[in-house]
Design a protein around this motif. Sequence first.
Motif, PDB file in Angstrom:
ATOM      1  N   LYS A   1       7.193  16.274   2.020  1.00  0.00           N
ATOM      2  CA  LYS A   1       7.284  15.771   3.319  1.00  0.00           C
ATOM      3  C   LYS A   1       6.796  14.515   3.599  1.00  0.00           C
ATOM      4  O   LYS A   1       7.325  13.515   3.849  1.00  0.00           O
ATOM      5  N   LYS A   2       5.331  14.267   2.849  1.00  0.00           N
ATOM      6  CA  LYS A   2       4.661  13.033   2.908  1.00  0.00           C
ATOM      7  C   LYS A   2       5.446  12.024   2.372  1.00  0.00           C
ATOM      8  O   LYS A   2       5.485  10.722   2.799  1.00  0.00           O
ATOM      9  N   LEU A   3       6.302  12.339   1.283  1.00  0.00           N
ATOM     10  CA  LEU A   3       6.867  11.355   0.451  1.00  0.00           C
ATOM     11  C   LEU A   3       7.972  10.955   1.230  1.00  0.00           C
ATOM     12  O   LEU A   3       8.375   9.653   1.317  1.00  0.00           O
ATOM     13  N   ALA A   4       8.790  11.711   1.896  1.00  0.00           N
ATOM     14  CA  ALA A   4       9.753  11.292   2.799  1.00  0.00           C
ATOM     15  C   ALA A   4       9.366  10.318   3.752  1.00  0.00           C
ATOM     16  O   ALA A   4      10.030   9.359   4.191  1.00  0.00           O
ATOM     17  N   ASN A   5       8.199  10.844   4.572  1.00  0.00           N
ATOM     18  CA  ASN A   5       7.785  10.243   5.677  1.00  0.00           C
ATOM     19  C   ASN A   5       7.261   8.659   5.214  1.00  0.00           C
ATOM     20  O   ASN A   5       7.669   7.565   5.993  1.00  0.00           O
ATOM     21  N   LEU A   6       6.652   8.539   4.126  1.00  0.00           N
ATOM     22  CA  LEU A   6       6.341   7.348   3.755  1.00  0.00           C
ATOM     23  C   LEU A   6       7.564   6.371   3.288  1.00  0.00           C
ATOM     24  O   LEU A   6       7.597   5.372   3.351  1.00  0.00           O
ATOM     25  N   ASN A   7       8.453   7.071   2.776  1.00  0.00           N
ATOM     26  CA  ASN A   7       9.834   6.227   2.524  1.00  0.00           C
ATOM     27  C   ASN A   7      10.444   5.791   3.810  1.00  0.00           C
ATOM     28  O   ASN A   7      10.928   4.585   3.655  1.00  0.00           O
ATOM     29  N   SER A   8      10.289   6.789   4.763  1.00  0.00           N
ATOM     30  CA  SER A   8      11.020   6.264   5.948  1.00  0.00           C
ATOM     31  C   SER A   8      10.134   4.996   6.746  1.00  0.00           C
ATOM     32  O   SER A   8      10.701   4.066   7.347  1.00  0.00           O
ATOM     33  N   ASP A   9       8.599   5.226   6.574  1.00  0.00           N
ATOM     34  CA  ASP A   9       8.039   4.343   7.101  1.00  0.00           C
ATOM     35  C   ASP A   9       8.360   3.013   6.360  1.00  0.00           C
ATOM     36  O   ASP A   9       8.386   1.892   6.886  1.00  0.00           O
ATOM     37  N   LEU A  10       8.390   2.987   4.808  1.00  0.00           N
ATOM     38  CA  LEU A  10       8.520   1.755   4.310  1.00  0.00           C
ATOM     39  C   LEU A  10       9.822   1.176   4.683  1.00  0.00           C
ATOM     40  O   LEU A  10       9.758  -0.246   4.777  1.00  0.00           O
ATOM     41  N   VAL A  11      11.037   2.152   5.000  1.00  0.00           N
ATOM     42  CA  VAL A  11      12.321   1.394   5.249  1.00  0.00           C
ATOM     43  C   VAL A  11      12.109   0.734   6.701  1.00  0.00           C
ATOM     44  O   VAL A  11      12.740  -0.401   6.675  1.00  0.00           O
ATOM     45  N   GLU A  12      11.406   1.398   7.643  1.00  0.00           N
ATOM     46  CA  GLU A  12      11.120   0.735   8.973  1.00  0.00           C
ATOM     47  C   GLU A  12      10.450  -0.622   8.791  1.00  0.00           C
ATOM     48  O   GLU A  12      10.581  -1.692   9.382  1.00  0.00           O
TER      49      GLU A  12
ATOM     50  N   ALA B   1       0.806  -1.174   0.139  1.00  0.00           N
ATOM     51  CA  ALA B   1       0.047   0.118   0.127  1.00  0.00           C
ATOM     52  C   ALA B   1       0.979   1.386  -0.088  1.00  0.00           C
ATOM     53  O   ALA B   1       0.494   2.331  -0.681  1.00  0.00           O
ATOM     54  N   ASN B   2       1.967   1.208   0.649  1.00  0.00           N
ATOM     55  CA  ASN B   2       2.970   2.371   0.914  1.00  0.00           C
ATOM     56  C   ASN B   2       3.251   2.726  -0.426  1.00  0.00           C
ATOM     57  O   ASN B   2       3.866   3.614  -0.985  1.00  0.00           O
ATOM     58  N   VAL B   3       3.876   1.443  -1.020  1.00  0.00           N
ATOM     59  CA  VAL B   3       4.538   1.606  -2.680  1.00  0.00           C
ATOM     60  C   VAL B   3       3.709   2.261  -3.538  1.00  0.00           C
ATOM     61  O   VAL B   3       4.071   2.993  -4.241  1.00  0.00           O
ATOM     62  N   ARG B   4       2.261   1.943  -3.582  1.00  0.00           N
ATOM     63  CA  ARG B   4       1.343   2.262  -4.487  1.00  0.00           C
ATOM     64  C   ARG B   4       1.239   3.686  -4.217  1.00  0.00           C
ATOM     65  O   ARG B   4       1.017   4.991  -4.990  1.00  0.00           O
ATOM     66  N   SER B   5       1.254   4.023  -2.761  1.00  0.00           N
ATOM     67  CA  SER B   5       1.203   5.724  -2.388  1.00  0.00           C
ATOM     68  C   SER B   5       2.039   6.463  -2.563  1.00  0.00           C
ATOM     69  O   SER B   5       1.996   7.494  -3.148  1.00  0.00           O
ATOM     70  N   ILE B   6       3.390   5.959  -2.621  1.00  0.00           N
ATOM     71  CA  ILE B   6       4.700   6.792  -3.012  1.00  0.00           C
ATOM     72  C   ILE B   6       4.672   6.852  -4.583  1.00  0.00           C
ATOM     73  O   ILE B   6       4.967   8.023  -4.975  1.00  0.00           O
ATOM     74  N   GLY B   7       4.018   5.871  -5.303  1.00  0.00           N
ATOM     75  CA  GLY B   7       4.252   5.936  -6.623  1.00  0.00           C
ATOM     76  C   GLY B   7       3.046   7.123  -7.107  1.00  0.00           C
ATOM     77  O   GLY B   7       3.451   8.073  -8.146  1.00  0.00           O
ATOM     78  N   LYS B   8       2.046   7.306  -6.403  1.00  0.00           N
ATOM     79  CA  LYS B   8       0.951   8.221  -6.737  1.00  0.00           C
ATOM     80  C   LYS B   8       1.468   9.453  -6.406  1.00  0.00           C
ATOM     81  O   LYS B   8       1.356  10.571  -7.159  1.00  0.00           O
ATOM     82  N   LEU B   9       2.096   9.593  -5.360  1.00  0.00           N
ATOM     83  CA  LEU B   9       2.732  10.920  -4.644  1.00  0.00           C
ATOM     84  C   LEU B   9       3.379  11.498  -5.682  1.00  0.00           C
ATOM     85  O   LEU B   9       3.620  12.671  -5.825  1.00  0.00           O
TER      86      LEU B   9
END
Length: 369
Positions: free
Chosen positions: A130-141, A56-64
């Motif tokens: 910022k949202k993109l950076a947070n999502l990337n950070s969440d994805l890594v975690e 879901a995060n990968v899809r959100s990152i792509g859309k963002l």
Amino acid sequence: MQKEIKEMNRLLFAEKKEKGNVLEQMDDLDRKINIKQELIRVTNQQSNLLNRQINANVRSIGKLREDLELLKSEYAELIQKSYQNKSQENRLMFLLSSQNFFQAFKRLQYMEQYTKFRKKQGEDIIDKTKKLANLNSDLVEQRKVKDRLLSENRKVKKDLYKEITSQKDLLKSIRQNESKYTSAIDNKKKETRRINREIDALIRAAIASSNKGSGSASSAKFALTPEAKLIATNFSSNKGKLIWPVEKGIKSQGFGKYKDKIYPGITRENNGVTIATDKGAQARAIFEGEVITIQTNKMGVKGVYLRHGNYISMYYNLAKVYVQKGDIVSAKEPLGEIYTNRFNNATSLKFYLYQDTQKLNPENWIFQL
């Protein structure tokens, strides 16, 4: 589950078991294997849930990223147009060339709205970045957590294989001494039946003794005074919330009938629960009550019976008792020191719960038992 496995290792497997105590080892290993299998199942569920969150995060990152590129493109076009029309003269001429006052007013509004819109687009770009950076950070975690889960699962599976192999080896050694262990199982069943008969007789005697003053001859049910009814109601309302009869420990044997791990054709039964704990640990009252009976068997092992209205909690396998018949005790009050078997160094409390003479499953009454 991880905590329970850790406690099992500490309480049940810390000391090397004596050869003559392999029956207990089989039961302990079986419980440990079951918990590990359940742990693997739950860990797999957690891993699958993380997979869904990661996807879901990968899809959100792509859309963002798409939205961000579009925003930046539109913003660049706005900046370019603004630069072309940035001179004060152009703005002034734009206003002065109006055909009437109303048109001039609308053009002024348009200029203000245009400025605000440009500013908002700039803010949206910052916000989405910022949202993109947070999502990337969440994805890594999340990926780190998933890797940890998979690593833990591999370790648990490896340990589980060892436990199953150990259980098979143990079973093989038992099969080689068939008659010895069949006899030990029979003796254990006989001892369990004897204890159950003794408990039943003592409870009936305590009920009959209590009912003498009320004129009732029943030995099956307490004749309750208004005060005893209130205590029983309070006890019943705490179903599922009652404290453990020891400060810390683990359930090593549950309530009810179960198939023997060595001979599945043999059914065994536990009318209470067995809780393994530390050497020197004390049994404690699960609720306020009155000591109605103290039991001592031929080996000197003791049991304390507490009455709570028409409920009885029973604490068996004590080496020492701190209370006397007739004492009123409060919740958490120590009742006695739990007996430690000198042959295998095991310390366990056998805990029973009754409503009048009816056996109850303590697992339904004690919190997280």
